[in-house]
Design a protein around this motif. Structure first.
Motif, short mmCIF file in Angstrom:
data_model
loop_
_atom_site.label_atom_id
_atom_site.label_comp_id
_atom_site.label_asym_id
_atom_site.label_seq_id
_atom_site.Cartn_x
_atom_site.Cartn_y
_atom_site.Cartn_z
N ALA A 124 -12.65 -0.20 6.30
CA ALA A 124 -12.61 -1.40 5.48
C ALA A 124 -12.62 -1.05 4.00
O ALA A 124 -11.86 -1.63 3.20
N ALA A 125 -13.48 -0.09 3.63
CA ALA A 125 -13.54 0.31 2.22
C ALA A 125 -12.20 0.85 1.74
O ALA A 125 -11.74 0.54 0.64
N ILE A 126 -11.58 1.67 2.59
CA ILE A 126 -10.28 2.22 2.19
C ILE A 126 -9.24 1.11 2.08
O ILE A 126 -8.44 1.07 1.15
N LEU A 127 -9.29 0.18 3.03
CA LEU A 127 -8.35 -0.94 2.95
C LEU A 127 -8.54 -1.71 1.64
O LEU A 127 -7.57 -2.10 1.00
N ALA A 128 -9.80 -1.89 1.26
CA ALA A 128 -10.06 -2.64 0.03
C ALA A 128 -9.58 -1.86 -1.20
O ALA A 128 -9.19 -2.45 -2.20
N ALA A 129 -9.62 -0.54 -1.10
CA ALA A 129 -9.22 0.28 -2.24
C ALA A 129 -7.73 0.56 -2.26
O ALA A 129 -7.18 0.98 -3.28
N LEU A 130 -7.07 0.34 -1.11
CA LEU A 130 -5.69 0.78 -0.97
C LEU A 130 -4.73 0.23 -2.03
O LEU A 130 -3.98 1.01 -2.64
N PRO A 131 -4.73 -1.07 -2.27
CA PRO A 131 -3.76 -1.59 -3.25
C PRO A 131 -3.89 -0.93 -4.62
O PRO A 131 -2.90 -0.50 -5.20
N THR A 132 -5.12 -0.82 -5.12
CA THR A 132 -5.27 -0.21 -6.45
C THR A 132 -4.96 1.28 -6.40
O THR A 132 -4.40 1.83 -7.35
N LEU A 133 -5.31 1.92 -5.28
CA LEU A 133 -4.98 3.35 -5.17
C LEU A 133 -3.47 3.56 -5.17
O LEU A 133 -2.96 4.46 -5.83
N ILE A 134 -2.77 2.71 -4.43
CA ILE A 134 -1.31 2.85 -4.39
C ILE A 134 -0.73 2.63 -5.78
O ILE A 134 0.09 3.40 -6.26
N VAL A 135 -1.20 1.57 -6.44
CA VAL A 135 -0.73 1.31 -7.80
C VAL A 135 -1.01 2.52 -8.68
O VAL A 135 -0.17 2.96 -9.46
N TYR A 136 -2.20 3.09 -8.50
CA TYR A 136 -2.58 4.22 -9.32
C TYR A 136 -1.69 5.43 -9.05
O TYR A 136 -1.25 6.13 -9.97
N ILE A 137 -1.40 5.67 -7.76
CA ILE A 137 -0.57 6.83 -7.42
C ILE A 137 0.85 6.64 -7.94
O ILE A 137 1.46 7.54 -8.52
N VAL A 138 1.38 5.41 -7.75
CA VAL A 138 2.76 5.16 -8.15
C VAL A 138 2.90 5.18 -9.67
O VAL A 138 3.84 5.74 -10.21
N ALA A 139 1.93 4.56 -10.34
CA ALA A 139 2.10 4.38 -11.79
C ALA A 139 0.92 4.95 -12.55
O ALA A 139 0.57 4.46 -13.61
N GLY A 140 0.33 6.01 -12.02
CA GLY A 140 -0.89 6.56 -12.62
C GLY A 140 -0.72 6.97 -14.07
O GLY A 140 -1.60 6.76 -14.88
N ARG A 141 0.43 7.51 -14.39
CA ARG A 141 0.66 7.98 -15.75
C ARG A 141 0.48 6.83 -16.74
O ARG A 141 -0.15 6.97 -17.77
N TYR A 142 1.05 5.70 -16.38
CA TYR A 142 0.93 4.53 -17.27
C TYR A 142 -0.50 4.04 -17.32
O TYR A 142 -0.98 3.56 -18.33
N PHE A 143 -1.18 4.15 -16.15
CA PHE A 143 -2.56 3.71 -16.06
C PHE A 143 -3.41 4.44 -17.09
O PHE A 143 -4.16 3.84 -17.84
N VAL A 144 -3.23 5.76 -17.13
CA VAL A 144 -3.98 6.56 -18.09
C VAL A 144 -3.69 6.09 -19.49
O VAL A 144 -4.58 5.85 -20.30
N ARG A 145 -2.41 5.93 -19.78
CA ARG A 145 -2.02 5.48 -21.12
C ARG A 145 -2.66 4.14 -21.44
O ARG A 145 -3.09 3.91 -22.55
N GLY A 146 -2.71 3.28 -20.42
CA GLY A 146 -3.29 1.96 -20.63
C GLY A 146 -4.75 2.06 -20.98
O GLY A 146 -5.22 1.40 -21.91
N LEU A 147 -5.46 2.90 -20.26
CA LEU A 147 -6.87 3.09 -20.55
C LEU A 147 -7.04 3.57 -21.99
O LEU A 147 -7.89 3.09 -22.72
#
Lengths: 370, 305, 293
Positions: free
Chosen positions: C263-286
């Protein structure tokens, strides 16, 4: 009344007044250059003409219409920016016709105008590229093209050449001059480069600290600068300014200067009005090209004085050789012919063309004597 | 352009021009209105409530500073404040230390930098609830790390902080550092990358050792990154709620109670809304004392933009 | 803004390098441990967890915990699994992100290119609103949602997230547009484009990078929110994070750790996927949101 009238215009930010009562009237087809050091208010004035900054007081009118409250797009002006301000997401062609599109010009007409201007500026092969794919010079052309396509009443240029390298800058300068000849449109051009000002303009407004210091033709500005600021800002190397004293001998005014070794030298002045100023401390201004070697002196000159003086620096510059000596504690630069051979530390006979001399009041820094 | 001079056309153009003048403000106004109501209006309302005798529902009888007096008389609140003090200082200190170290190390032309950076950063993408769930279990002596060590033959290994009243607060620090230190690393890394390499070269030519190079030149130049990291971490610490709920639920006892959990339970489960509001006001003051100077500096910097 | 420019010109010796690499790998393991352990143990049957080593690989891998977490686990009253709450979260996140990002873009555009007296104050107030502890608005927000008839509903949650998301989205766009040459806007004005035309034709086409950053940021924050969800959602509109917490904290019956992990992984999955796909931008955003403030 001119074509573009700047009438008693001031600009303040809060309580700080950055432009003080500017009055300039530009005739149709004139090329006015606003020149001055950075922060002198020249760009602010240009932006006010464009409608990009509010006018605090006074009026600006274009072609007889007061435009103070008219939106920039309805003033029928076009502007070339320093950074070119090309829309990065549009092709060159789209960039150039965007203004026409916004003004509801039909496509066919836009295409025709685009074609004409592209041909005029020889940028037809670039029309499908994005600005990011262009060199600096090409961007500059596109920016000019965008202005030309609009076929405006007034062209405004905001330091358009300052981002180009030296060689390209000279080429584009010539190009702008040609375009102005050909199209004859009223133009206001802002620059901090005095050479650009002198070469391009029909008239120049030299500005400093929010004041127009002098408004005149390039010749007037160069030969008869209104004050020491204009004198030293325009011309390169700038005008030599030497402390001097008026001495009247036989009814003729002379400028008495102190040479090295505390010896005094009297230089005849051509302005009879100065005869009434006997004993007055002044600043004597003489451009480098008015100080030459014997053979380089202007044949038509009436008043030529000879000063023998020790040379302190020699700078060969190809076409000319510059030599410096000291008068009244100030360095004075002379512009000699390339083949004259002054030697550092040796005496050299300089010829001073006193026809060209100008005299300033040391306190007000304004020109006096005529 | 001569058609422009016709009166009718001009007045219509004026109207449009005036609309254009007001459009920007018009577009901004819903957001500003929402902000004024939902942020500042609500803050004002909560401050007002903190001076009333509200219990389960808001009431409007003015009681002055009674709630604040009661609040600071409650041992639960003082415990929460002490806990926050311990938690925030360790959380900030350790996150900054680890973040800075990792950033400096990653900056040494490490081949797998991209991959490592991604690994260090991914916890930031997780919810504190997920983080809490994972660590709750890792820290559980019965099945987590302690148990694993026992199974691996280290029988005397003890790691039962989460059940220990005196140590439980540190488990919060572990989980929170795990979640945030990668982010701090990214901030420092960006700061390091902004330092002109010529300065480093000059210092090396001047004979600085690596240690003194970092201590005397690089780290002082990272001042803005330190400041930002502090601001972000401090406000996160004060707001911390989810992690406590997921990891310890505030327990054992009140060992991990923080102001945020205190506020929630007093307001919504113990029906002491006035006291809850007072605690929220104190929290806001805590955050403001960190954030306002930062914003002030930011706004002043904006002057020359 | 980019993290991936040149790395340092400092030289290190071989021993120093070995130490550095060791430390870096140790921390990589530290960050990976919880996730790795969760994944491994979510694939084990329950007895294998309670009786075995958490580090051991599953003896009899099973997807049953995942199935249970998704569709049959007891959360709240009914045994529905996380499925309906996952849907709640999606229905909440998508409009909230879209609206707050759009408003942020417009606000940023006004605050940088159409400045008016007091624009700095508006910005300062917005900036402060990004950082307030939300406890300070919980009570009045609950009251207002009740008055508006939105208590315990998804539209209510969306409203809350939009309102408190505007600050950050405005901040991102403002910082981005501040670096965008104002001369372009002036050129477009002279060309005759109006307020919205300039926004659509000149600003938006070049806003891709910051829009990505803003969307990722808002998505992550709103998806991961717990406080608003637990305060305002009620039973029907409960988002993923609250459902997960209820599942994990439920004191009834046997603790099904494997289901909790799934369940925890399921809850984390969407943000993890977004992070993996667009992590570079995520860092820049932070970075943009913090270093630049």
């Amino acid at each position: 009344m001119g074509f573009l009238d700047i009438d008693n215009v001031t600009k303040s930010y809060g309580t700080v007044e950055v432009l003080h009562r500017v009055d300039i009237s530009v005739g149709e087809g004139e090329f006015l250059v606003l020149v001055g050091p950075s922060g002198c208010g020249k760009s602010t004035l240009l932006n006010m003409i464009a409608g990009l900054e509010e006018i605090t007081s006074g009026t600006i009118s274009i072609n007889g219409r007061v435009v103070n409250d008219v939106h920039p797009s309805r003033r029928n002006i076009a502007m070339v920016f320093q950074s070119y301000a090309l829309y990065p997401n549009m092709t060159v062609g789209q960039n150039m016709t965007f203004g026409l599109e916004m003004h509801g010009v039909p496509r066919a007409e836009r295409e025709r105008a685009l074609k004409d201007v592209a041909q005029l500026l020889q940028i037809g092969h670039l029309l499908d590229r994005k600005p990011g794919q262009l060199s600096g010079g090409q961007r500059q052309r596109v920016a000019m093209g965008r202005a030309l396509v609009r076929d405006p009443d007034v062209f405004l240029f905001d330091e358009p050449l300052s981002n180009l390298d030296a060689k390209l800058r000279v080429d584009m300068r010539t190009e702008i001059k040609k375009l102005h000849h050909r199209l004859g449109r009223t133009t206001v051009y802002v620059t901090h480069d005095q050479i650009e000002a002198l070469t391009l303009s029909t008239r120049i407004a030299v500005m400093n600290k929010g004041h127009v210091q002098q408004l005149g033709t390039p010749r007037e500005i160069y030969d008869r600068p209104a004050n020491t600021f204009v004198a030293s800002f325009m011309g390169n190397p700038s005008m030599n300014l030497m402390p001097a004293r008026i001495v009247v001998q036989g009814g003729v005014p002379h400028a008495q200067v102190t040479l090295e070794g505390a010896s005094q030298k009297l230089l005849r002045l051509g302005q009879p009005a100065l005869a009434a100023q006997d004993g007055r401390e002044v600043i004597l201004g003489l451009r480098p090209e008015a100080i030459t070697d014997e053979g380089g002196a202007d044949r038509s000159a009436q008043l030529v004085e000879q000063v023998d003086h020790v040379v302190s620096v020699v700078e060969p510059a190809g076409a000319d050789t510059f030599a410096s000596f000291t008068v009244g504690g100030r360095d004075v630069v002379a512009r000699l012919r390339a083949n004259s051979q002054p030697r550092v530390g040796a005496q050299f006979p300089f010829r001073l063309n006193m026809d060209k001399a100008v005299v300033f009041d040391p306190r007000t820094e304004a020109r006096i004597g005529d | 352009m001569s058609a422009e001079a016709m009166p009718a056309a001009t007045s219509r153009a004026d109207l449009r021009g005036r609309l254009q003048d007001w459009l920007p403000r018009l577009v901004l106004s819903p957001s500003v209105a929402a902000m004024l109501v939902f942020v500042y209006g609500f803050i004002a309302y909560t401050i007002y409530l903190s001076f009333t005798g509200s219990k389960m529902l808001p009431s409007y009888d003015w009681v002055g500073f009674d709630n604040y007096r009661r609040l600071f008389g409650l041992s639960a609140w003082t415990t929460a404040l002490v806990n926050l003090g311990i938690f925030a200082s360790l959380y900030i200190l350790i996150s900054v230390a680890i973040g800075l170290m990792l950033a400096i190390f990653l900056d040494q032309k490490i081949r797998a930098e991209g991959g490592l950076r991604a690994i260090y950063l991914y916890p930031m993408a997780l919810s504190f609830i997920v983080t809490g769930t994972a660590w709750k279990w890792l820290l559980d002596p019965g099945i987590g790390i302690e148990n694993t060590m026992h199974l691996w033959g280290w029988e005397s290994f003890r790691f039962d902080w989460i059940k220990d009243r005196d140590m439980a607060i540190y488990t919060l620090v572990i989980a929170a550092v795990w979640q945030s230190s990668g982010f701090v690393m990214a901030m420092f890394l960006a700061g390091l990358r902004g330092i002109d390499n010529e300065i480093l070269k000059a210092a090396q030519i001047d004979g600085a050792s690596n240690l003194s190079l970092y201590r005397r030149i690089v780290i002082p130049m990272l001042r803005p990154a330190f400041l930002s990291a502090f601001v972000i971490l401090a406000h996160l610490a004060i707001k911390s709620y989810d992690l406590v709920i997921a990891l310890t639920g505030g327990g054992p006892g009140r060992a991990t109670e923080l102001p945020a959990t205190f506020m929630y339970s007093y307001t919504f489960t113990r029906n002491q809304m006035g006291v809850g509001a007072a605690s929220a006001v104190i929290m806001l003051m805590g955050v403001a004392s960190v954030i306002v100077p930062y914003i002030y500096a930011e706004m002043r910097q904006g002057d020359d933009r | 803004m980019s993290v991936a420019t040149q790395s340092t010109a400092v030289r290190t010796g071989r021993a120093g390098r070995a130490l550095i690499v060791t430390v870096l790998i140790f921390f990589a393991l530290f960050y990976l441990l919880p996730l790795g352990v969760m994944v491994i143990n979510s694939l084990k049957p329950l007895p294998e967890i309670t009786g075995g080593n958490m580090m051991a690989l599953p003896q009899e891998p099973t997807l049953e915990p995942w199935r249970s977490a998704w569709s049959t686990a007891q959360i709240g009253v009914q045994a529905t699994g996380l499925k309906p709450y996952f849907l709640n979260s999606i229905l909440m996140v998508v409009p909230a992100v879209a609206i707050s990002t759009m408003l942020g873009a417009l606000n940023g555009y006004v605050l940088t290119k159409w400045r008016f007296p007091g624009h700095r104050w508006v910005f300062g107030l917005l900036l402060f609103s990004c950082f307030i502890p939300f406890q300070i608005v919980l009570i009045p927000m609950a009251r207002l949602l009740g008055l508006m008839g939105l208590a315990g509903s998804l539209p209510g949650l969306i409203l809350v997230h939009v309102v408190y998301g505007i600050g950050f989205s405005t901040l991102y766009f403002r910082n981005y547009y501040a670096a965008f040459p104002t001369e372009l806007v002036r050129a477009a004005m002279i060309d005759g484009a109006g307020f919205f035309r300039i926004f659509w034709r000149i600003m938006l086409p070049v806003s891709g990078p910051i829009a990505v950053v803003c969307i990722i940021w808002q998505f992550t924050n709103i998806w991961n929110d717990f406080l608003f969800g637990v305060s305002f959602a009620g039973l029907d509109a409960m988002p993923m994070t609250v459902a997960l917490n209820n599942l994990v904290q439920s004191s009834t019956g046997v603790r099904e750790y494997n289901v909790h992990f799934a369940a925890a992984i399921l809850a984390a999955l969407p943000t993890l996927i977004v992070y993996i796909v667009a992590g570079r931008y995520f860092v820049r955003g932070l970075m943009a949101g913090s270093v630049k403030g």
